[in-house]
Scaffold this motif. Sequence first.
Motif, PDB file in Angstrom:
ATOM      1  N   LEU A  35      35.182  48.284  35.789  1.00 13.44           N
ATOM      2  CA  LEU A  35      35.395  46.919  36.269  1.00 13.44           C
ATOM      3  C   LEU A  35      35.962  47.016  37.678  1.00 13.44           C
ATOM      4  O   LEU A  35      37.113  47.407  37.870  1.00 13.44           O
ATOM      5  CB  LEU A  35      36.364  46.169  35.344  1.00 13.44           C
ATOM      6  N   LEU A  36      35.140  46.696  38.671  1.00  8.09           N
ATOM      7  CA  LEU A  36      35.513  46.866  40.075  1.00  8.09           C
ATOM      8  C   LEU A  36      35.749  45.508  40.719  1.00  8.09           C
ATOM      9  O   LEU A  36      34.843  44.675  40.780  1.00  8.09           O
ATOM     10  CB  LEU A  36      34.402  47.614  40.820  1.00  8.09           C
ATOM     11  N   SER A  37      36.962  45.262  41.202  1.00  8.61           N
ATOM     12  CA  SER A  37      37.291  44.006  41.874  1.00  8.61           C
ATOM     13  C   SER A  37      37.361  44.227  43.379  1.00  8.61           C
ATOM     14  O   SER A  37      37.831  45.267  43.845  1.00  8.61           O
ATOM     15  CB  SER A  37      38.612  43.434  41.347  1.00  8.61           C
ATOM     16  N   LEU A  38      36.892  43.232  44.125  1.00  8.23           N
ATOM     17  CA  LEU A  38      36.871  43.340  45.583  1.00  8.23           C
ATOM     18  C   LEU A  38      38.233  43.021  46.196  1.00  8.23           C
ATOM     19  O   LEU A  38      38.762  43.795  46.986  1.00  8.23           O
ATOM     20  CB  LEU A  38      35.810  42.395  46.157  1.00  8.23           C
ATOM     21  N   PHE A  39      38.801  41.883  45.827  1.00  9.77           N
ATOM     22  CA  PHE A  39      40.044  41.413  46.442  1.00  9.77           C
ATOM     23  C   PHE A  39      41.235  41.639  45.513  1.00  9.77           C
ATOM     24  O   PHE A  39      41.080  41.793  44.301  1.00  9.77           O
ATOM     25  CB  PHE A  39      39.918  39.931  46.802  1.00  9.77           C
ATOM     26  N   GLU A  40      42.404  41.637  46.097  1.00 10.12           N
ATOM     27  CA  GLU A  40      43.615  41.896  45.330  1.00 10.12           C
ATOM     28  C   GLU A  40      43.924  40.728  44.400  1.00 10.12           C
ATOM     29  O   GLU A  40      43.589  39.577  44.665  1.00 10.12           O
ATOM     30  CB  GLU A  40      44.805  42.153  46.259  1.00 10.12           C
ATOM     31  N   GLY A  41      44.572  41.028  43.303  1.00  8.38           N
ATOM     32  CA  GLY A  41      44.973  40.031  42.327  1.00  8.38           C
ATOM     33  C   GLY A  41      45.794  40.719  41.256  1.00  8.38           C
ATOM     34  O   GLY A  41      45.665  41.921  41.040  1.00  8.38           O
ATOM     35  N   ASP A  42      46.644  39.957  40.579  1.00  9.37           N
ATOM     36  CA  ASP A  42      47.542  40.578  39.598  1.00  9.37           C
ATOM     37  C   ASP A  42      47.411  39.975  38.204  1.00  9.37           C
ATOM     38  O   ASP A  42      48.247  40.203  37.337  1.00  9.37           O
ATOM     39  CB  ASP A  42      49.003  40.484  40.058  1.00  9.37           C
ATOM     40  N   PHE A  43      46.346  39.196  37.954  1.00 11.97           N
ATOM     41  CA  PHE A  43      46.187  38.622  36.628  1.00 11.97           C
ATOM     42  C   PHE A  43      45.700  39.695  35.653  1.00 11.97           C
ATOM     43  O   PHE A  43      44.745  40.427  35.947  1.00 11.97           O
ATOM     44  CB  PHE A  43      45.187  37.466  36.654  1.00 11.97           C
ATOM     45  N   PRO A  44      46.345  39.828  34.475  1.00 16.72           N
ATOM     46  CA  PRO A  44      45.956  40.859  33.504  1.00 16.72           C
ATOM     47  C   PRO A  44      44.688  40.473  32.743  1.00 16.72           C
ATOM     48  O   PRO A  44      44.743  39.721  31.769  1.00 16.72           O
ATOM     49  CB  PRO A  44      47.173  40.945  32.576  1.00 16.72           C
ATOM     50  N   LEU A  45      43.561  40.957  33.168  1.00 17.85           N
ATOM     51  CA  LEU A  45      42.298  40.637  32.514  1.00 17.85           C
ATOM     52  C   LEU A  45      42.197  41.337  31.160  1.00 17.85           C
ATOM     53  O   LEU A  45      42.722  42.438  30.980  1.00 17.85           O
ATOM     54  CB  LEU A  45      41.119  41.071  33.397  1.00 17.85           C
ATOM     55  N   PRO A  46      41.503  40.719  30.195  1.00 13.23           N
ATOM     56  CA  PRO A  46      41.383  41.303  28.851  1.00 13.23           C
ATOM     57  C   PRO A  46      40.310  42.395  28.792  1.00 13.23           C
ATOM     58  O   PRO A  46      39.349  42.291  28.017  1.00 13.23           O
ATOM     59  CB  PRO A  46      41.011  40.088  27.991  1.00 13.23           C
ATOM     60  N   PHE A  47      40.468  43.438  29.609  1.00  8.89           N
ATOM     61  CA  PHE A  47      39.476  44.517  29.668  1.00  8.89           C
ATOM     62  C   PHE A  47      40.124  45.820  29.229  1.00  8.89           C
ATOM     63  O   PHE A  47      41.232  46.159  29.668  1.00  8.89           O
ATOM     64  CB  PHE A  47      38.941  44.644  31.091  1.00  8.89           C
ATOM     65  N   ASN A  48      39.426  46.562  28.376  1.00  5.72           N
ATOM     66  CA  ASN A  48      40.002  47.771  27.785  1.00  5.72           C
ATOM     67  C   ASN A  48      39.571  49.068  28.463  1.00  5.72           C
ATOM     68  O   ASN A  48      40.005  50.148  28.055  1.00  5.72           O
ATOM     69  CB  ASN A  48      39.610  47.845  26.302  1.00  5.72           C
ATOM     70  N   GLY A  49      38.717  48.981  29.469  1.00  7.05           N
ATOM     71  CA  GLY A  49      38.199  50.182  30.110  1.00  7.05           C
ATOM     72  C   GLY A  49      38.843  50.474  31.452  1.00  7.05           C
ATOM     73  O   GLY A  49      39.936  49.999  31.760  1.00  7.05           O
ATOM     74  N   LYS A  50      38.123  51.226  32.274  1.00  4.92           N
ATOM     75  CA  LYS A  50      38.625  51.646  33.579  1.00  4.92           C
ATOM     76  C   LYS A  50      38.493  50.515  34.592  1.00  4.92           C
ATOM     77  O   LYS A  50      37.427  49.925  34.751  1.00  4.92           O
ATOM     78  CB  LYS A  50      37.844  52.870  34.072  1.00  4.92           C
ATOM     79  N   GLN A  51      39.587  50.213  35.284  1.00  2.00           N
ATOM     80  CA  GLN A  51      39.580  49.193  36.314  1.00  2.00           C
ATOM     81  C   GLN A  51      39.875  49.816  37.664  1.00  2.00           C
ATOM     82  O   GLN A  51      40.653  50.761  37.782  1.00  2.00           O
ATOM     83  CB  GLN A  51      40.623  48.107  36.031  1.00  2.00           C
ATOM     84  N   CYS A  52      39.231  49.287  38.697  1.00  2.00           N
ATOM     85  CA  CYS A  52      39.448  49.767  40.060  1.00  2.00           C
ATOM     86  C   CYS A  52      39.389  48.568  40.991  1.00  2.00           C
ATOM     87  O   CYS A  52      38.533  47.689  40.818  1.00  2.00           O
ATOM     88  CB  CYS A  52      38.381  50.799  40.435  1.00  2.00           C
ATOM     89  N   SER A  53      40.286  48.489  41.956  1.00  2.00           N
ATOM     90  CA  SER A  53      40.292  47.381  42.908  1.00  2.00           C
ATOM     91  C   SER A  53      40.278  47.915  44.331  1.00  2.00           C
ATOM     92  O   SER A  53      41.001  48.861  44.656  1.00  2.00           O
ATOM     93  CB  SER A  53      41.523  46.492  42.707  1.00  2.00           C
ATOM     94  N   LEU A  54      39.443  47.309  45.178  1.00  2.00           N
ATOM     95  CA  LEU A  54      39.436  47.659  46.591  1.00  2.00           C
ATOM     96  C   LEU A  54      40.591  46.985  47.321  1.00  2.00           C
ATOM     97  O   LEU A  54      40.883  47.323  48.461  1.00  2.00           O
ATOM     98  CB  LEU A  54      38.101  47.243  47.211  1.00  2.00           C
ATOM     99  N   ASN A  55      41.229  46.003  46.667  1.00  2.00           N
ATOM    100  CA  ASN A  55      42.452  45.357  47.154  1.00  2.00           C
ATOM    101  C   ASN A  55      42.322  44.742  48.543  1.00  2.00           C
ATOM    102  O   ASN A  55      43.263  44.766  49.336  1.00  2.00           O
ATOM    103  CB  ASN A  55      43.628  46.359  47.152  1.00  2.00           C
ATOM    104  N   TRP A  56      41.159  44.171  48.840  1.00  2.00           N
ATOM    105  CA  TRP A  56      41.029  43.446  50.092  1.00  2.00           C
ATOM    106  C   TRP A  56      41.902  42.207  50.021  1.00  2.00           C
ATOM    107  O   TRP A  56      41.981  41.530  49.007  1.00  2.00           O
ATOM    108  CB  TRP A  56      39.575  43.044  50.327  1.00  2.00           C
ATOM    109  N   LYS A  57      42.575  41.894  51.141  1.00  2.00           N
ATOM    110  CA  LYS A  57      43.550  40.805  51.120  1.00  2.00           C
ATOM    111  C   LYS A  57      42.960  39.476  51.579  1.00  2.00           C
ATOM    112  O   LYS A  57      43.454  38.422  51.232  1.00  2.00           O
ATOM    113  CB  LYS A  57      44.755  41.176  52.005  1.00  2.00           C
ATOM    114  N   SER A  58      41.916  39.509  52.389  1.00  2.00           N
ATOM    115  CA  SER A  58      41.344  38.268  52.902  1.00  2.00           C
ATOM    116  C   SER A  58      39.896  38.497  53.296  1.00  2.00           C
ATOM    117  O   SER A  58      39.438  39.638  53.392  1.00  2.00           O
ATOM    118  CB  SER A  58      42.143  37.771  54.118  1.00  2.00           C
ATOM    119  N   GLU A  59      39.204  37.394  53.520  1.00  2.00           N
ATOM    120  CA  GLU A  59      37.827  37.486  53.979  1.00  2.00           C
ATOM    121  C   GLU A  59      37.812  37.584  55.500  1.00  2.00           C
ATOM    122  O   GLU A  59      38.764  37.269  56.179  1.00  2.00           O
ATOM    123  CB  GLU A  59      37.036  36.266  53.504  1.00  2.00           C
TER     124      GLU A  59
END
Length: 298
Positions: A35-59
């Motif tokens: 599960l790859l997210s583009l922008f930063e966020g701290d909401f705990p998604l109901p996902f049980n696998g590997k998560q990775c975020s690029l942590n972009w702060k703005s467009e």
Amino acid sequence: MKIALIIQRPQPRGQEIFASLLGNWHISKGHEVLLLSLFEGDFPLPFNGKQCSLNWKSEGFWKIPSRLFRFFKTLKAFDPDIIQANGGDTLKFAVLARLTFSFSGKLIFNNGGVVGYYLRSALQKRFYQFLLRGLDGIISISKYSELDIQSLIKPSVPQTRIPIGLETDRAYSLADPIPNPIFVHIGGFTPEKNHAFLLELFEKYRTQNPKSQLWLIGEGSDKKQMEMKVASMDESNIRFFGAHKDPWSLVPENAILLLPSSIEGMPSVIAEAFLAKIPVIASPVGGIPEMVEGFPTC
């Protein structure tokens, strides 16, 4: 099989929740899921696998080249067989990265909303058509969404439609009932959710039922504006709860869900309300009438 699910950011929104639940289902079938997210966020998604975020702060248009390369490198390291874009900027980055650097996985778009509603100019429409032609497949979650996407691009790209996914065996633990009429809205504070209209409607209703309450659960770009509007109305019976991992745990058993959206794809919050036995009053837009047909006894 290795599957990469691309989301905008970890947030309590339908696209992200649906991608998380879909990922869990794939994992249960023995697939490896990222599960790859583009922008930063701290909401705990109901996902049980590997998560990775690029942590972009703005467009930012000037940031696109470097972001495309980083996005491609992350995907290449995982080497997925299937890449699924899920709303927001995910389609744009997935298609442009594929055209710029090339990768072998099949690229699919989860059409979970009504794309045409957001295209305000002919240039936007042409750019989106260009992105859609770079796909290997499109999955729509409602007939309305499917027809909308087909109005933008000829069905040369393989398309199909699937129902929205929910945890049907989930036990909904609602809050205890309260004595006053209680209305609840669960959703992001964005223009299409029509919060301003909802506040005006409740203000008129309160003239007949002074003890009634309206609870707003969610976050979003329009939240501060709505808070200011409520302050100007001097309404103590309207409460803001913010985002919550389990919003239904806040909802009293005798509540009514209000959803006066100007457009919707197939809002899972309505299906969840049906499962939780909460009455719903919603605008008949987008895929909502299809949901009513799917629950004929509700």
